[in-house]
Scaffold this motif. Structure first.
Motif, PDB file in Angstrom:
ATOM      1  N   ALA A  98      -5.097  48.932 -19.559  1.00  0.00           N
ATOM      2  CA  ALA A  98      -5.872  48.012 -18.121  1.00  0.00           C
ATOM      3  C   ALA A  98      -7.029  49.084 -17.922  1.00  0.00           C
ATOM      4  O   ALA A  98      -7.639  48.400 -17.510  1.00  0.00           O
ATOM      5  CB  ALA A  98      -4.727  48.930 -17.137  1.00  0.00           C
ATOM      6  N   GLY A  99      -7.736  49.620 -18.743  1.00  0.00           N
ATOM      7  CA  GLY A  99      -8.440  50.306 -18.033  1.00  0.00           C
ATOM      8  C   GLY A  99     -10.106  49.886 -18.774  1.00  0.00           C
ATOM      9  O   GLY A  99     -11.047  49.815 -17.956  1.00  0.00           O
ATOM     10  N   ALA A 100      -9.653  48.510 -19.525  1.00  0.00           N
ATOM     11  CA  ALA A 100     -10.780  47.440 -19.114  1.00  0.00           C
ATOM     12  C   ALA A 100     -11.027  46.818 -18.139  1.00  0.00           C
ATOM     13  O   ALA A 100     -12.250  46.254 -18.535  1.00  0.00           O
ATOM     14  CB  ALA A 100     -10.074  46.348 -20.774  1.00  0.00           C
ATOM     15  N   ASP A 101      -9.971  47.142 -17.847  1.00  0.00           N
ATOM     16  CA  ASP A 101     -10.777  46.216 -16.399  1.00  0.00           C
ATOM     17  C   ASP A 101     -11.597  46.950 -15.894  1.00  0.00           C
ATOM     18  O   ASP A 101     -12.904  47.284 -14.878  1.00  0.00           O
ATOM     19  CB  ASP A 101      -9.489  46.635 -15.079  1.00  0.00           C
ATOM     20  N   ALA A 102     -11.789  48.192 -16.008  1.00  0.00           N
ATOM     21  CA  ALA A 102     -12.914  49.407 -15.445  1.00  0.00           C
ATOM     22  C   ALA A 102     -14.618  48.984 -15.740  1.00  0.00           C
ATOM     23  O   ALA A 102     -15.268  49.012 -15.621  1.00  0.00           O
ATOM     24  CB  ALA A 102     -12.508  51.583 -15.481  1.00  0.00           C
ATOM     25  N   LEU A 103     -14.222  48.736 -17.107  1.00  0.00           N
ATOM     26  CA  LEU A 103     -15.414  48.377 -18.002  1.00  0.00           C
ATOM     27  C   LEU A 103     -15.554  46.858 -17.421  1.00  0.00           C
ATOM     28  O   LEU A 103     -16.746  46.710 -17.992  1.00  0.00           O
ATOM     29  CB  LEU A 103     -15.447  48.618 -19.662  1.00  0.00           C
ATOM     30  N   GLY A 104     -14.760  45.906 -16.486  1.00  0.00           N
ATOM     31  CA  GLY A 104     -15.373  45.247 -16.320  1.00  0.00           C
ATOM     32  C   GLY A 104     -15.610  44.803 -14.933  1.00  0.00           C
ATOM     33  O   GLY A 104     -16.863  44.086 -14.761  1.00  0.00           O
ATOM     34  N   GLN A 105     -15.327  45.925 -14.512  1.00  0.00           N
ATOM     35  CA  GLN A 105     -16.499  45.698 -13.325  1.00  0.00           C
ATOM     36  C   GLN A 105     -18.137  46.955 -13.282  1.00  0.00           C
ATOM     37  O   GLN A 105     -18.648  46.628 -12.754  1.00  0.00           O
ATOM     38  CB  GLN A 105     -15.196  47.673 -12.494  1.00  0.00           C
ATOM     39  N   ALA A 106     -17.540  47.225 -14.480  1.00  0.00           N
ATOM     40  CA  ALA A 106     -18.810  48.088 -14.044  1.00  0.00           C
ATOM     41  C   ALA A 106     -20.248  46.517 -15.370  1.00  0.00           C
ATOM     42  O   ALA A 106     -21.417  47.381 -15.471  1.00  0.00           O
ATOM     43  CB  ALA A 106     -18.869  48.827 -15.679  1.00  0.00           C
ATOM     44  N   GLY A 107     -19.718  45.617 -15.477  1.00  0.00           N
ATOM     45  CA  GLY A 107     -20.487  44.592 -15.893  1.00  0.00           C
ATOM     46  C   GLY A 107     -20.446  44.254 -17.371  1.00  0.00           C
ATOM     47  O   GLY A 107     -20.848  43.833 -17.862  1.00  0.00           O
ATOM     48  N   LEU A 108     -19.957  45.290 -17.734  1.00  0.00           N
ATOM     49  CA  LEU A 108     -19.483  45.263 -19.919  1.00  0.00           C
ATOM     50  C   LEU A 108     -18.644  44.475 -20.261  1.00  0.00           C
ATOM     51  O   LEU A 108     -18.893  44.050 -21.552  1.00  0.00           O
ATOM     52  CB  LEU A 108     -19.507  46.508 -19.872  1.00  0.00           C
ATOM     53  N   LEU A 109     -18.140  43.305 -19.406  1.00  0.00           N
ATOM     54  CA  LEU A 109     -17.264  42.969 -20.589  1.00  0.00           C
ATOM     55  C   LEU A 109     -17.272  40.640 -20.420  1.00  0.00           C
ATOM     56  O   LEU A 109     -17.594  40.556 -21.465  1.00  0.00           O
ATOM     57  CB  LEU A 109     -15.707  42.786 -19.713  1.00  0.00           C
ATOM     58  N   ASP A 110     -18.826  40.759 -19.530  1.00  0.00           N
ATOM     59  CA  ASP A 110     -19.061  39.093 -19.991  1.00  0.00           C
ATOM     60  C   ASP A 110     -20.524  39.267 -20.749  1.00  0.00           C
ATOM     61  O   ASP A 110     -20.877  39.467 -21.393  1.00  0.00           O
ATOM     62  CB  ASP A 110     -20.093  39.250 -18.401  1.00  0.00           C
ATOM     63  N   GLY A 111     -19.213  38.446 -21.649  1.00  0.00           N
ATOM     64  CA  GLY A 111     -20.193  37.484 -23.006  1.00  0.00           C
ATOM     65  C   GLY A 111     -19.806  38.644 -24.182  1.00  0.00           C
ATOM     66  O   GLY A 111     -20.246  38.758 -25.539  1.00  0.00           O
ATOM     67  N   ARG A 112     -18.508  39.374 -23.917  1.00  0.00           N
ATOM     68  CA  ARG A 112     -18.006  40.058 -25.081  1.00  0.00           C
ATOM     69  C   ARG A 112     -17.334  39.981 -25.277  1.00  0.00           C
ATOM     70  O   ARG A 112     -16.200  39.477 -24.481  1.00  0.00           O
ATOM     71  CB  ARG A 112     -18.411  42.057 -24.490  1.00  0.00           C
ATOM     72  N   ARG A 113     -16.311  40.215 -26.506  1.00  0.00           N
ATOM     73  CA  ARG A 113     -15.257  40.432 -27.008  1.00  0.00           C
ATOM     74  C   ARG A 113     -14.480  41.086 -26.835  1.00  0.00           C
ATOM     75  O   ARG A 113     -15.147  42.764 -26.730  1.00  0.00           O
ATOM     76  CB  ARG A 113     -14.989  39.988 -28.681  1.00  0.00           C
TER      77      ARG A 113
END
Length: 301
Positions: free
Chosen positions: A107-122
């Motif tokens: 679930a730590g991926a959500d923290a990266l998503g909150q930081a805007g780092l998942l957009d456009g990335r695999r």
């Protein structure tokens, strides 16, 4: 290198302890690692009920450092347990923007998503959370059925024990597969790069066994793969007969010691050629008597 573990309330212990054990083992090899545990509050409850102590002040980070966010117990992403403050989200984003690496487990991926780092990335996460991650971050490209994914210094893993695979991958990327294999052996786990890793190192691919005799011989070959290594010398190093070594090596790896050595030479030669070396120069650097053997092995591969 500083490794900062960002602890979110109800963090899963194994999500944290697996990568922490990997990096602390690397630290014990005197490779210059510092481990830090930060949170938005000093006492962090865990999903397993054991409270943890952390600091609220972040260390100063550079581009060679790593932020890693272990997962936490939550029915869905976005619950209050996983919501980070704006300043924490900004720290994660700024570290990546400055050239640093960020990683997550489960679930730590959500923290990266909150930081805007998942957009456009695999990216990936635990199989039970993949659908929710895709809905919450529709611009992210969620990859399923893999252990980890790396995309532009954003590294995400599936969860729980896969955090160990992620950490070993990061060690292999920075220090080479031999160090990662040594760490995995100390931890008595399979050294593997799985999932989306584009390069499947021979050192790691053929270390997924528990034969101490074969590991000792592989340690010798890994360190001296460019040298001439007669079978009798390898057997002597392992304290067994040549016949016993050949049988044990084949059972553990599916290869002979010579074939394993050739794979390491070929892998290193391909790396050199990919960085501009001629076939002749790569052959010389990796222990081939001439370039013809290297060309034959490349063609066969």
């Amino acid at each position: 290198m500083r490794v900062v573990f960002l602890l979110v309330p109800h963090v899963h212990l194994l999500d944290l302890a697996g990568p922490a054990q990997v990096f602390s083992t690397v630290r014990d090899l005197r490779l210059g690692y510092e481990l830090h545990y930060v949170a938005e509050q000093e006492e962090v409850p865990t999903a397993q009920g054991v409270p943890l102590r952390a600091v609220v002040e972040w260390p100063r980070l550079g581009r060679d450092d790593l932020i890693l966010v272990p997962g936490w117990r939550s029915l869905t992403f976005g619950e209050r347990h996983g919501m980070l403050t704006g300043s924490t989200r900004a720290r994660i984003a700024a570290h990546h923007a400055g050239g640093g690496t960020v990683a997550s487990v489960c679930a730590g991926a959500d923290a990266l998503g909150q930081a805007g780092l998942l957009d456009g990335r695999r990216c990936t996460t635990h199989h039970g959370l993949q659908d929710y991650l895709a809905r919450r971050y529709p611009q992210a490209r969620v990859v399923r059925d893999v252990l980890f994914v790396e995309d532009e210094r954003v590294v995400t893993s599936a969860g729980i024990a896969s955090g160990i695979d992620l950490a070993l991958h990061l060690v292999a990327t920075r220090h080479g597969p031999a160090v990662a294999a040594q760490v995995a052996r100390e931890m008595v786990v399979y050294a593997r790069r799985n999932g989306d890793a584009p390069q499947h190192s021979a050192m790691l691919r053929h270390r997924d066994h528990l034969s101490d005799v074969v590991h000792r011989v592989q340690d010798v070959i890994d360190d001296r793969f460019a040298d001439r290594l007669p079978l009798r010398d390898l057997a002597l190093a392992a304290g067994v007969s040549e016949r016993t070594l050949t049988r044990a090596f084949g059972e553990a790896t599916g290869l002979t010691p010579l074939r394993y050595q050739q794979l390491l030479r070929l892998e290193r030669a391909e790396h050199l050629i990919g960085h501009g070396a001629t076939v002749e120069a790569a052959a010389h650097a990796t222990g081939f008597e001439d370039a013809r053997m290297l060309r034959r092995l490349r063609a066969r591969a």
